[in-house]
Write a protein that holds these residues in place. Structure first.
Motif, PDB file in Angstrom:
ATOM      1  N   SER A 297       0.830  -1.202   0.000  1.00 14.33           N
ATOM      2  CA  SER A 297       0.000   0.000   0.000  1.00 14.33           C
ATOM      3  C   SER A 297       0.865   1.253   0.000  1.00 14.33           C
ATOM      4  O   SER A 297       0.586   2.228  -0.714  1.00 14.33           O
ATOM      5  N   THR A 328      -6.850  -2.153  -0.132  1.00 19.80           N
ATOM      6  CA  THR A 328      -5.560  -1.469  -0.026  1.00 19.80           C
ATOM      7  C   THR A 328      -5.708  -0.224   0.840  1.00 19.80           C
ATOM      8  O   THR A 328      -6.737   0.449   0.808  1.00 19.80           O
ATOM      9  N   GLU A 368      -3.091  -4.283  -2.461  1.00 22.07           N
ATOM     10  CA  GLU A 368      -2.293  -4.609  -1.288  1.00 22.07           C
ATOM     11  C   GLU A 368      -1.680  -6.003  -1.372  1.00 22.07           C
ATOM     12  O   GLU A 368      -0.786  -6.339  -0.602  1.00 22.07           O
ATOM     13  N   TYR A 509      -8.250  -7.716   6.558  1.00 17.89           N
ATOM     14  CA  TYR A 509      -7.412  -6.524   6.386  1.00 17.89           C
ATOM     15  C   TYR A 509      -7.693  -5.550   7.525  1.00 17.89           C
ATOM     16  O   TYR A 509      -8.855  -5.300   7.858  1.00 17.89           O
ATOM     17  N   GLU A 511      -6.501  -1.645   9.108  1.00 15.45           N
ATOM     18  CA  GLU A 511      -5.807  -0.394   8.777  1.00 15.45           C
ATOM     19  C   GLU A 511      -6.075   0.670   9.835  1.00 15.45           C
ATOM     20  O   GLU A 511      -7.213   0.830  10.293  1.00 15.45           O
TER      21      GLU A 511
END
Length: 554
Positions: A297, A328, A368, A509, A511
């Motif tokens: 990313s 991503t 990603e 995922y 983040e």
């Protein structure tokens, strides 16, 4: 050499995913008619048909590739294909196939690859189609292929002796012309037009910046040797694992910290300045430096930020727009905003980027899953990303000698903040359990009372399922992953992946965005642990899958 019509029956499950049809090798190799059925359905589904057309054929060199090419030759001849362009020994990286399709203006191509999956008689094999733009077949074509596989009753072939694909040159198979071409030359020449090879060579020849490229015994081995040793004049020690193997030497050709440990160890133990790896078919990449891992990313964001400064292709043509896949991180979003560039968030799958590129809306993009690329072709491109990073390092060191990969990373964080990011892969999970998990998440996220609740210290802004309407052709893609967005911009995403050959792969995922400089050098897993713990608790992943830990963490 006349056309023979062979009676056949459909096989269940010949449905191509985002990267074609992937199954265990034995399914293709030992099931009579299986491979021919799928090739016939593929040829029948090319827009406009393949009668009198030219196609590119090649792949990552995994086990069963050359026998599969012989079957493709026979079925193509039986369907009136006029010309095949085949990589020597059946070897062509996925980016090289895309380039050859565009260079020779062919109808498209047939690729033999299961990308980053292991290869061998007991491992994986795959077949996918690319269209005349060089991009992977879209859902309209893959759906047509699948429908044809369900009703197929015959395929057409021309019988004959095997074609020798080990020798470069022109030959014929019946009425069909076959050109066996150098696997590397055209693609390498194209990279030389995109980047300044003299600038990179001058920088690397100084000797202070040491590099190691690891092909993981995949298709990019010959390309890596041609680039680092023959073009940049570096010693043999600049490359490793560059002899392609049908079994990838028993390894898993996936360029991440788990499966590309060979280059990670080399960089740290030998104190190298720069390390890079590519996957089985050459469309993915990993970039590391001493003490520095560049997550994908961040990688695409940094390439985009430096593009017009360090890469001649973009200095000449400019950057039209930026895009990333939904899972991503948002690092690229911030670069797009700073450079006042159009920005797109798309589902996972390179075909979505391809539509935007063909419409002149997109120049640089990434996923990603270690996929990065630009509109120079219509596939992600591992070596392109590696050379882009070498261009950045050459330019950064021209401005300030001694600049390291870590220095480039930290400078980016100081400018834009840091998007901490990690992905947990749970591979070959029992399919029913994986689907039950996703269904349970959908139900939780659909509850109106979910917004405003707290997961630990994180407050939920919304939970939803990502969908996408293509701004070019208006097509709608539904069910692209379940996502929680928190009020501070952090995200948790759950997605079922279609890249495996058995069972299901669940990807988680996580983040978190930070503008606190004191956190910029922290390990991502440490910073993300509270959010990861909440994701695992919310999803009850272990209950549904029986897995207490992921297969791979990146």
């Amino acid at each position: 050499m006349s056309v023979t019509t062979v009676p056949t029956k459909p096989f269940d499950g010949q449905k191509p995913g985002t990267s074609g049809l992937r199954k265990r090798t034995a399914v293709f190799e030992k099931s009579p008619h299986y491979t021919e059925n799928f090739i016939q359905a593929t040829l029948d589904s090319f827009p406009g048909g393949v009668q009198g057309a030219a196609l590119v054929v090649g792949g990552d060199g995994r086990y069963f590739s050359v026998p599969a090419i012989q079957r493709i030759i026979r079925v193509c001849a039986g369907n009136g294909v006029a010309r095949l362009i085949v990589g020597q020994h059946g070897i062509l990286s996925t980016p090289a196939v895309s380039h050859l399709i565009r260079l020779h203006k062919t109808k498209g191509g047939i690729l033999l690859t299961a990308s980053h999956n292991p290869g061998g008689p007991d491992a994986d094999f795959g077949i996918k189609a690319n269209l005349s733009s060089g991009q992977p077949a879209g859902e309209n074509v893959t759906n047509a292929i699948y429908e044809k596989t369900k009703t197929i009753s015959e395929y057409r072939i021309v019988e004959g002796e095997d074609v020798d694909v080990s020798k470069i040159g022109e030959t014929k198979f019946g009425a069909m012309e076959i050109a066996v071409v150098d696997s590397v030359a055209d693609y390498l020449a194209y990279l030389g037009e995109i980047f300044s090879f003299p600038l990179i060579k001058e920088f690397l020849q100084q000797g202070d910046f040491t590099v190691r490229f690891d092909a993981l015994h995949g298709v990019t081995g010959p390309y890596g040797r041609a680039l680092f040793v023959d073009t940049f004049g570096l010693p043999e020690s600049s490359i490793q694992n560059c002899v392609p193997s049908p079994t990838f030497n028993g390894g898993h050709p996936d360029p991440n910290l788990t499966y590309a440990k060979s280059v990670v160890d080399a960089v740290e133990k030998e104190g190298l300045s720069f390390g890079a790896a590519s996957d089985g078919d050459g469309d993915r990449n990993m970039i590391i430096g001493k003490g520095a891992f560049v997550n994908p990313s961040d990688s695409v964001a940094i390439i985009a930020d430096w593009a017009e400064k360090a890469i001649p292709y973009f200095q000449k043509g400019g950057v039209k727009g930026l895009a990333r896949s939904m899972p991503t991180s948002g690092a690229l979003d911030r670069v797009a905003k700073a450079h006042n560039l159009p920005f797109f968030e798309v589902p996972t799958g390179w075909k979505f980027f391809g539509n935007l590129m063909d419409a002149g809306k997109l120049s640089i993009c990434g996923e990603e899953s270690f996929g990065t690329g630009s509109d120079h072709i219509r596939e992600k491109d591992g070596l392109w990303a590696v050379v882009a990073w070498l261009s950045i390092m050459a330019m950064a060191n021209k401005e300030k000698p001694g600049t390291s990969v870590q220095d480039v990373l930290q400078a980016h964080y100081q400018k834009y903040g840091r998007n901490f990011f990690s992905r947990y892969d749970y591979e070959e999970v029992e399919s029913a359990g994986a689907q039950a998990l996703m269904d349970a998440l959908a139900q939780k996220f659909a509850d109106p009372s979910f917004a405003g609740t707290k997961l630990g210290s994180f407050e939920v802004a919304k939970g939803d399922e990502f969908s996408y309407t293509d701004p070019v052709d208006g097509s709608v893609s539904l069910h692209q992953g379940h996502m929680i967005t928190f009020t501070d911009g952090s995200r948790i995403i759950f997605r079922l992946s279609g890249t495996g050959s058995a069972g299901a792969t669940i990807r988680l995922y996580v983040e978190k965005y930070s503008q606190d400089p004191s956190e910029y050098a922290a390990d991502a897993q440490v910073g993300l642990k509270p959010l990861i713990d909440e994701a695992l608790k919310l999803s009850e992943l272990e209950k549904y899958t029986g897995r207490s830990k992921p297969t791979v963490i990146t």
